[in-house]
Scaffold this active site. Structure first.
Site, PDB file in Angstrom:
ATOM      1  N   SER A  60       0.831  -1.207   0.000  1.00 11.90           N
ATOM      2  CA  SER A  60       0.000   0.000   0.000  1.00 11.90           C
ATOM      3  C   SER A  60       0.861   1.250   0.000  1.00 11.90           C
ATOM      4  CB  SER A  60      -0.927   0.004   1.219  1.00 11.90           C
ATOM      5  OG  SER A  60      -1.857  -1.049   1.145  1.00 11.90           O
ATOM      6  N   GLU A  61       1.894   1.278   0.841  1.00 15.74           N
ATOM      7  CA  GLU A  61       2.830   2.406   0.851  1.00 15.74           C
ATOM      8  C   GLU A  61       4.253   1.942   1.123  1.00 15.74           C
ATOM      9  OE1 GLU A  61      -0.628   5.073   0.813  1.00 15.74           O
ATOM     10  OE2 GLU A  61      -0.242   3.346   2.093  1.00 15.74           O
ATOM     11  N   THR A  62       5.180   2.668   0.528  1.00 18.45           N
ATOM     12  CA  THR A  62       6.595   2.577   0.863  1.00 18.45           C
ATOM     13  C   THR A  62       7.011   3.942   1.391  1.00 18.45           C
ATOM     14  OG1 THR A  62       7.050   0.881  -0.795  1.00 18.45           O
ATOM     15  CG2 THR A  62       8.916   2.191  -0.033  1.00 18.45           C
TER      16      THR A  62
END
Length: 279
Positions: free
Chosen positions: A45-47
């Site tokens: 979903s996010e880095t």
């Protein structure tokens, strides 16, 4: 370059929301294209990318977040994951201040590893359901709110069972003019005053954001900056616990403090690796 995958808003591996975390040595971010490539490769979903700040009186680290498709302005679970990595590495203790696209955000870690984020509360404005919303979700809304700078649509549905049963049309949701759609309901068995159901949570939610490459987000910290004012007003308590009903699930404890919302949870590191090619 070292990279960690951290499951956030959970105390067990392979639950909660996984975020990749890259701590940079230099006081600068690499090219945006490189960070986006890494986020696409990780396909989470996010880095999160963070670098230390030595000349900033208000913040200790600069922090940015990327989905596989785009940079975002606010992310809760990847901020919690970054604070977890800083704490585990012994780089920071107590409260860490992050300079972000949403201003300075803080993360306070206690001795047991419980992390509390201080985020801006999303201002809620009642809204009319946009055309196609009910068809896209597969159920009609009880109420709809715009979340202002958060950029999401907050949609209340009839009950927890209806929320859990949703199988939305991602292509239709992508056509809505919002970053994502937060869907929520009061926890089964709660009455209007928020009294008793024997559960460890007060309200439930799911988050769909196909417009930024996330069909369904496992646990969305930023969404709880909108969920907290909605349910605190309904249930008459500033401190609540939300369950995000994704396949992985996760708990977010929320405390409403006016224009700020505290998001509390734990995290677990599940992968410690190195980026090689292209870095």
């Amino acid at each position: 370059m070292r990279i960690r995958t951290v499951d956030a808003f959970t105390d067990r591996p392979y639950r909660g929301n996984p975020a990749a975390v890259v701590l940079l040595d230099e006081e600068a971010f690499p090219a945006e294209e490189r960070m986006q490539d890494v986020a696409g490769e990780m396909n989470l979903s996010e880095t999160a990318f963070a670098h230390p700040l030595s000349g900033d009186a208000e913040a200790d680290w600069a922090l940015r977040w990327f989905t596989p498709a785009a940079e975002v302005d606010l992310c809760g679970h990847a901020t919690l994951a970054t604070a977890h990595v800083l704490h585990c590495d012994g780089i920071a203790s107590g409260t860490v201040r992050f300079r972000t696209r949403s201003g300075v955000l803080t993360a306070a870690t206690d001795a047991g590893g419980v992390i509390t984020l201080d985020f801006p509360t999303a201002p809620l404005t009642p809204a009319q359901p946009p055309p196609g919303l009910a068809a896209a979700l597969g159920t009609g809304p009880v109420s709809v709110h715009d979340t202002g700078p958060l950029g999401d649509l907050l949609v209340e549905v009839a009950d927890e069972a209806a929320l859990r049963a949703l199988t939305p049309d991602s292509a239709a949701l992508r056509r809505l003019p919002h970053r994502g759609v937060i869907v929520t309901a009061v926890a089964d068995g709660r009455d209007g005053a928020g009294h008793g159901n024997g559960h460890a949570y007060d309200y439930v939610s799911r988050m769909f954001a196909p417009s930024v490459g996330i069909a369904e987000d496992p646990v969305t910290g930023s969404a709880h900056t909108a969920l907290a004012p909605l349910w605190s007003a309904r249930l008459g308590r500033d401190s609540l616990t939300g369950l995000q009903c994704s396949a992985r699930t996760g708990l977010v404890r929320t405390t409403l403090r006016g224009d700020r919302t505290e998001l509390t949870g734990t995290a677990v590191t599940v992968l410690d690796a190195r980026l090689c090619a292209g870095w």
